[in-house]
Enzyme design. Structure first.
Site, PDB file in Angstrom:
ATOM      1  N   GLN A 114      39.121  43.725  31.645  1.00  0.00           N
ATOM      2  CA  GLN A 114      40.171  43.299  32.462  1.00  0.00           C
ATOM      3  C   GLN A 114      39.875  41.690  32.269  1.00  0.00           C
ATOM      4  O   GLN A 114      40.748  41.040  32.006  1.00  0.00           O
ATOM      5  CB  GLN A 114      40.174  43.733  33.836  1.00  0.00           C
ATOM      6  CG  GLN A 114      40.604  44.869  34.069  1.00  0.00           C
ATOM      7  CD  GLN A 114      40.929  45.093  35.628  1.00  0.00           C
ATOM      8  OE1 GLN A 114      40.226  44.656  36.584  1.00  0.00           O
ATOM      9  NE2 GLN A 114      41.763  45.939  36.204  1.00  0.00           N
ATOM     10  N   ASP A 158      30.728  40.732  40.470  1.00  0.00           N
ATOM     11  CA  ASP A 158      30.696  41.786  41.582  1.00  0.00           C
ATOM     12  C   ASP A 158      30.986  41.009  43.001  1.00  0.00           C
ATOM     13  O   ASP A 158      30.213  40.282  43.362  1.00  0.00           O
ATOM     14  CB  ASP A 158      29.468  42.411  41.715  1.00  0.00           C
ATOM     15  CG  ASP A 158      29.480  43.475  42.942  1.00  0.00           C
ATOM     16  OD1 ASP A 158      30.413  43.528  43.733  1.00  0.00           O
ATOM     17  OD2 ASP A 158      28.501  44.136  42.711  1.00  0.00           O
ATOM     18  N   ALA A 159      32.227  41.173  43.618  1.00  0.00           N
ATOM     19  CA  ALA A 159      32.707  40.451  44.768  1.00  0.00           C
ATOM     20  C   ALA A 159      31.808  41.025  46.049  1.00  0.00           C
ATOM     21  O   ALA A 159      32.124  40.441  47.125  1.00  0.00           O
ATOM     22  CB  ALA A 159      34.009  40.816  44.946  1.00  0.00           C
ATOM     23  N   GLU A 214      45.002  44.398  46.804  1.00  0.00           N
ATOM     24  CA  GLU A 214      44.702  45.681  46.405  1.00  0.00           C
ATOM     25  C   GLU A 214      43.398  45.867  45.650  1.00  0.00           C
ATOM     26  O   GLU A 214      43.256  46.851  44.785  1.00  0.00           O
ATOM     27  CB  GLU A 214      45.901  46.304  45.503  1.00  0.00           C
ATOM     28  CG  GLU A 214      45.996  47.793  45.748  1.00  0.00           C
ATOM     29  CD  GLU A 214      47.046  48.562  44.848  1.00  0.00           C
ATOM     30  OE1 GLU A 214      48.204  47.841  44.866  1.00  0.00           O
ATOM     31  OE2 GLU A 214      46.968  49.400  44.372  1.00  0.00           O
ATOM     32  N   HIS A 258      38.463  48.920  47.163  1.00  0.00           N
ATOM     33  CA  HIS A 258      36.967  49.392  46.269  1.00  0.00           C
ATOM     34  C   HIS A 258      35.822  48.699  46.573  1.00  0.00           C
ATOM     35  O   HIS A 258      34.608  48.808  46.063  1.00  0.00           O
ATOM     36  CB  HIS A 258      37.545  48.820  44.877  1.00  0.00           C
ATOM     37  CG  HIS A 258      38.466  49.436  44.150  1.00  0.00           C
ATOM     38  ND1 HIS A 258      38.646  50.813  43.778  1.00  0.00           N
ATOM     39  CD2 HIS A 258      39.764  48.719  43.571  1.00  0.00           C
ATOM     40  CE1 HIS A 258      39.785  50.701  43.163  1.00  0.00           C
ATOM     41  NE2 HIS A 258      40.309  49.811  43.144  1.00  0.00           N
TER      42      HIS A 258
HETATM   43  C1  LIG Z   1      44.182  48.026  41.983  1.00  0.00           C
HETATM   44  S1  LIG Z   1      43.294  46.707  40.856  1.00  0.00           S
HETATM   45  C2  LIG Z   1      44.152  45.286  41.378  1.00  0.00           C
HETATM   46  C3  LIG Z   1      44.091  44.191  40.473  1.00  0.00           C
HETATM   47  C4  LIG Z   1      45.017  42.859  40.969  1.00  0.00           C
HETATM   48  N1  LIG Z   1      44.421  42.276  41.929  1.00  0.00           N
HETATM   49  C5  LIG Z   1      46.243  43.077  40.768  1.00  0.00           C
HETATM   50  O1  LIG Z   1      46.887  43.201  41.706  1.00  0.00           O
HETATM   51  O2  LIG Z   1      47.004  43.196  39.448  1.00  0.00           O
HETATM   52  C6  LIG Z   1      41.560  46.393  41.787  1.00  0.00           C
HETATM   53  C7  LIG Z   1      40.839  45.217  41.137  1.00  0.00           C
HETATM   54  O3  LIG Z   1      39.686  45.027  41.869  1.00  0.00           O
HETATM   55  C8  LIG Z   1      38.533  44.998  41.096  1.00  0.00           C
HETATM   56  N2  LIG Z   1      37.316  45.171  41.888  1.00  0.00           N
HETATM   57  C9  LIG Z   1      37.064  46.193  42.335  1.00  0.00           C
HETATM   58  N3  LIG Z   1      35.549  46.002  42.877  1.00  0.00           N
HETATM   59  C10 LIG Z   1      35.171  44.989  42.644  1.00  0.00           C
HETATM   60  C11 LIG Z   1      33.949  44.417  42.800  1.00  0.00           C
HETATM   61  N4  LIG Z   1      32.873  44.802  43.421  1.00  0.00           N
HETATM   62  N5  LIG Z   1      33.926  43.274  42.438  1.00  0.00           N
HETATM   63  C12 LIG Z   1      35.001  42.386  41.646  1.00  0.00           C
HETATM   64  N6  LIG Z   1      36.127  42.963  41.573  1.00  0.00           N
HETATM   65  C13 LIG Z   1      36.284  44.329  41.930  1.00  0.00           C
HETATM   66  C14 LIG Z   1      38.794  45.864  40.090  1.00  0.00           C
HETATM   67  O4  LIG Z   1      38.082  45.579  38.777  1.00  0.00           O
HETATM   68  C15 LIG Z   1      40.328  45.485  39.738  1.00  0.00           C
HETATM   69  O5  LIG Z   1      40.343  44.295  39.117  1.00  0.00           O
END
Ligand SMILES: C[S@@+](CC[C@H](N)C(=O)[O-])C[C@H]1O[C@@H](n2cnc3c(N)ncnc32)[C@H](O)[C@@H]1O
Length: 281
Positions: A103, A126-127, A145, A149
């Site tokens: 991504q 990693d958030a 969204e 996760h």
């Molecule tokens: C459903 S997508 C939403 C993407 C974006 N916000 C959008 O609306 O198009 C979920 C996003 O959360 C990110 N994500 C999930 N866990 C994460 C983490 N621990 N650290 C950073 N990003 C994370 C995923 O990689 C993905 O980019």
């Protein structure tokens, strides 16, 4: 007996899931710069899913209250669609992080293609760990969204508070089980959590969660009717249309994991969506 209970999402695995979804969407023609649900203002709104997705980003823009002098953190930035819309509509600078390398590559390419490489930068991270940013370095944080996760919401929100400047806003969407809570939850919710590596928020604890993180709540809204429920209905309509194979509509949202399909949640009123706004005092 097979264990079908959702397990706690692990960031590296979430990253691989989104790597795979991104590669699939790029190769089969279903790529969408937005990886999120739509927002329809009224039940009779005729907006397409794509328009409704942009509408949700615009609601974030209004609530963040940013302008050309602002620096916005996009936490869980996907392939950059929402962040680039923030740049285009406000002139703000955007830094995004995602756990998916694929991504991030795509988001930086889209930023360059749009001529925004100087205003938008996306990086892998990693958030759920300490964020690689100084205290008070952002005027707003958007988490569209993505926090579903991140099972340790407390850790994430505490870090968000640290990197926000005083008065800076956080806007996020999250998923939760709507009342009345059933003794046994709808199987579609478990399929969602398992297939998309997510957890449901505890709405009863959300205000306390924000306060424990150091944030002040500005608003918490149940936007299920405008978002998840309507998105489910629109996807079902698309799938029913003769000229569009269901499999393609299922992938429209990049929800192409084997274990989960949006139709698992079609019409499930228990599957709720929250829109939360908070600020750093
Ligand atoms: C459903 S997508 C939403 C993407 C974006 N916000 C959008 O609306 O198009 C979920 C996003 O959360 C990110 N994500 C999930 N866990 C994460 C983490 N621990 N650290 C950073 N990003 C994370 C995923 O990689 C993905 O980019």
């Amino acid at each position: 007996m097979t264990d079908t209970a959702p397990s706690i999402p692990v960031p590296a695995a979430v990253g691989e899931l989104y790597d795979r979804l991104t590669r699939t969407a790029m190769s089969d023609g279903t790529f969408n710069p937005n990886v999120h649900i739509g927002y329809w203002d009224t039940p009779d709104s005729e907006a397409t899913i794509e328009e409704a997705m942009d509408r949700l980003t615009d609601i974030f823009i209004d609530r963040m209250g940013v302008d050309g002098s602002s620096h916005v953190l996009d936490l869980g930035c996907g392939v950059g669609g929402p962040g680039l819309r923030v740049v285009a509509h406000t002139g703000a600078r955007v830094t995004g992080i995602s756990i998916s390398e694929e991504q991030i590559r795509t988001a930086n390419q889209l930023a360059a293609d749009a001529g925004f490489a100087d205003r938008a930068a996306f990086r892998h991270g990693d958030a759920m760990k300490r964020l690689p940013f100084a205290d008070g370095s952002f005027d707003a944080v958007m988490a569209l969204e993505s926090i579903c996760h991140m099972p340790d919401r407390q850790q994430v929100l505490t870090e968000v508070c640290r990197v926000l400047a005083p008065g800076g806003r956080l806007v996020l969407t999250d998923v939760f089980e709507r009342a009345p809570r059933k003794p046994v939850r709808h199987p579609g919710i478990d399929t969602f959590c398992r297939g998309l590596m997510a957890t449901m928020a505890d709405i009863d604890d959300y205000v306390a969660l924000l306060h424990r993180s150091g944030l002040r709540l500005r608003g918490i809204l149940d936007v299920t009717e405008q978002t998840t429920l309507r998105t489910g209905r629109e996807l079902a309509k698309l799938a029913a249309a003769e000229d569009r194979p269901a499999a393609m509509d299922e992938r429209n949202f990049l929800f192409s994991d084997d274990a989960f399909h949006p139709s698992d949640l079609a019409g499930v009123e228990d599957f709720g969506c929250l829109l939360v706004t908070a600020e750093r005092p």
